[in-house]
Scaffold this motif. Structure first.
Motif, mmCIF file in Angstrom:
data_model
loop_
_atom_site.group_PDB
_atom_site.id
_atom_site.type_symbol
_atom_site.label_atom_id
_atom_site.label_comp_id
_atom_site.label_asym_id
_atom_site.label_seq_id
_atom_site.Cartn_x
_atom_site.Cartn_y
_atom_site.Cartn_z
ATOM 1 N N LYS A 149 0.700 -1.000 -0.229
ATOM 2 C CA LYS A 149 -0.248 0.191 0.260
ATOM 3 C C LYS A 149 1.289 1.252 -0.169
ATOM 4 N N LEU A 150 0.869 2.079 -0.963
ATOM 5 C CA LEU A 150 1.477 3.609 -1.361
ATOM 6 C C LEU A 150 0.643 4.206 -0.660
ATOM 7 N N TYR A 151 0.741 5.275 0.056
ATOM 8 C CA TYR A 151 0.477 6.694 0.743
ATOM 9 C C TYR A 151 0.838 7.753 0.237
ATOM 10 N N VAL A 152 1.658 8.424 -0.117
ATOM 11 C CA VAL A 152 2.539 8.318 -1.117
ATOM 12 C C VAL A 152 2.384 8.423 -2.534
ATOM 13 N N ASN A 153 1.130 8.486 -3.373
ATOM 14 C CA ASN A 153 1.132 8.247 -4.830
ATOM 15 C C ASN A 153 0.553 9.708 -5.645
ATOM 16 N N PHE A 154 1.221 10.352 -5.763
ATOM 17 C CA PHE A 154 1.749 11.715 -6.395
ATOM 18 C C PHE A 154 2.313 12.164 -6.602
ATOM 19 N N THR A 155 2.752 13.567 -7.553
ATOM 20 C CA THR A 155 4.142 14.009 -7.726
ATOM 21 C C THR A 155 3.649 15.169 -6.545
ATOM 22 N N GLY A 156 4.092 15.807 -5.294
ATOM 23 C CA GLY A 156 3.601 17.300 -5.557
ATOM 24 C C GLY A 156 3.468 17.288 -3.807
ATOM 25 N N ILE A 157 3.018 15.779 -3.128
ATOM 26 C CA ILE A 157 2.238 15.786 -2.122
ATOM 27 C C ILE A 157 3.244 15.740 -1.007
ATOM 28 N N ARG A 158 2.111 16.701 0.214
ATOM 29 C CA ARG A 158 3.217 17.295 1.337
ATOM 30 C C ARG A 158 3.687 15.974 2.284
ATOM 31 N N VAL A 159 4.387 15.882 2.391
ATOM 32 C CA VAL A 159 5.309 14.697 3.524
ATOM 33 C C VAL A 159 5.510 15.067 5.358
ATOM 34 N N GLU A 160 5.116 14.806 6.056
ATOM 35 C CA GLU A 160 5.473 15.792 7.596
ATOM 36 C C GLU A 160 5.899 14.033 8.175
ATOM 37 N N ARG A 161 6.499 15.118 8.549
ATOM 38 C CA ARG A 161 7.582 14.191 9.522
ATOM 39 C C ARG A 161 7.188 13.091 10.351
ATOM 40 N N GLY A 162 7.115 11.978 10.447
ATOM 41 C CA GLY A 162 6.975 11.048 11.317
ATOM 42 C C GLY A 162 4.987 10.266 10.379
ATOM 43 N N GLU A 163 4.801 10.563 9.038
ATOM 44 C CA GLU A 163 3.743 10.299 8.092
ATOM 45 C C GLU A 163 4.224 8.950 7.767
ATOM 46 N N HIS A 164 3.499 8.120 7.529
ATOM 47 C CA HIS A 164 3.590 6.703 7.008
ATOM 48 C C HIS A 164 3.256 6.736 5.364
ATOM 49 N N MET A 165 4.497 6.285 4.958
ATOM 50 C CA MET A 165 4.396 6.441 3.337
ATOM 51 C C MET A 165 4.030 4.877 2.586
ATOM 52 N N ALA A 166 4.225 4.197 2.895
ATOM 53 C CA ALA A 166 4.329 2.783 2.310
ATOM 54 C C ALA A 166 4.007 1.496 3.345
ATOM 55 N N GLU A 167 2.789 0.294 2.932
ATOM 56 C CA GLU A 167 3.410 -0.609 3.810
ATOM 57 C C GLU A 167 3.611 -1.957 3.069
ATOM 58 N N VAL A 168 5.460 -2.112 2.733
ATOM 59 C CA VAL A 168 5.340 -3.341 2.192
ATOM 60 C C VAL A 168 5.584 -4.329 3.383
ATOM 61 N N TYR A 169 6.061 -5.832 2.444
ATOM 62 C CA TYR A 169 6.027 -7.619 2.746
ATOM 63 C C TYR A 169 6.864 -7.546 2.326
ATOM 64 N N SER A 170 7.925 -8.615 3.277
ATOM 65 C CA SER A 170 8.881 -8.704 3.415
ATOM 66 C C SER A 170 8.426 -10.271 4.324
ATOM 67 N N PRO A 171 8.839 -11.771 2.991
ATOM 68 C CA PRO A 171 9.879 -12.561 3.936
ATOM 69 C C PRO A 171 10.644 -12.425 4.807
ATOM 70 N N ASP A 172 12.184 -11.639 4.016
ATOM 71 C CA ASP A 172 13.407 -11.736 5.622
ATOM 72 C C ASP A 172 13.110 -11.100 6.467
ATOM 73 N N LEU A 173 12.001 -10.292 6.062
ATOM 74 C CA LEU A 173 11.843 -8.950 7.353
ATOM 75 C C LEU A 173 11.031 -10.457 8.738
ATOM 76 N N LEU A 174 10.180 -10.955 8.246
ATOM 77 C CA LEU A 174 9.347 -11.641 9.242
ATOM 78 C C LEU A 174 9.817 -12.651 9.499
ATOM 79 N N SER A 175 10.780 -13.321 9.040
ATOM 80 C CA SER A 175 11.746 -14.815 9.293
ATOM 81 C C SER A 175 12.611 -13.786 10.649
#
Length: 219
Positions: A149-175
């Motif tokens: 899931k991508l929260y920053v999905n277009f050019t020019g969106i304002r992003v503040e410190r601490g906001e979520h930018m994306a949700e990722v899935y990683s089998p290596d991180l889970l292991s």
């Protein structure tokens, strides 16, 4: 009546001498302008003597570097050459140029006094806005993963410190998280636990996040 011939000759000689003396005194006493001019000659003045001594130099009002001994057209712009007025004031220096009134009028040169001031002008320009490259950042994952899931999905969106930018899935991180929980349950101070914690730290997990995984016991 008898006239003495010697007396007549004497009077004639005296009259001729007086006439010659009168003519000589008149030439020296009369002003130069009133002296008679002999036929076929012209009076010579100081200015005429100077003009005849110095040859006329012809120059261009737009290109003063052009100087020729005869009139004609400027080889650069084609304008008619004008006589150069000789300035007898001496050397003006390498940064000073002297021009006659006619040359200055033909060149349309205007002068003004130099003064210190803050010039202000309004200028309309056409430009293009761009991004400040010094404030651009790129985020790269330190472990293999995919974006769910991508929260920053277009050019020019304002992003503040601490906001979520994306949700990722990683089998290596889970292991790695499961490995941390297993080693921590068996021995919190073991070398395996320290190695797994260091691996997660190198994968950009913060120490608070690692401690939260151990406290909750969930990956």
């Amino acid at each position: 009546m008898k006239i003495n011939r010697k007396a007549v000759l004497a009077f004639a000689g005296i009259g001729a001498a007086a006439l010659l003396i009168g003519i000589g005194l008149g030439r020296y006493l009369l002003p130069p302008s009133s002296r008679p001019v002999s036929e076929g000659t012209a009076p010579i003045t100081a200015e005429a003597g100077q003009d005849s001594a110095a040859p006329t130099i012809w120059t261009c009002s737009m290109h003063p570097q052009i100087q020729q001994p005869e009139p004609g057209a400027c080889p650069i712009c084609g304008m008619d050459l004008i006589p150069l007025k000789q300035d007898t004031s001496g050397d003006l220096g390498p940064r000073t140029m002297s021009m006659s009134e006619s040359s200055r009028a033909l060149a349309e040169i205007q002068t003004t006094l130099v003064q210190r001031d803050l010039p202000m002008a309004q200028i309309r320009l056409v430009g293009e806005l761009g991004y400040d490259e010094t404030r651009e950042k790129s985020l790269t994952a330190r472990f293999p993963a995919r974006i769910d899931k991508l929260y920053v999905n277009f050019t020019g969106i304002r992003v503040e410190r601490g906001e979520h930018m994306a949700e990722v899935y990683s089998p290596d991180l889970l292991s790695a998280q499961r490995e941390l929980l297993t080693s921590h349950k068996s021995d919190p101070d073991s070398s395996i636990t320290r190695v797994v914690r260091e691996k997660l730290r190198l994968w950009d997990l913060l120490p608070d996040q690692i401690d939260a995984i151990l406290e909750t016991g969930e990956v």
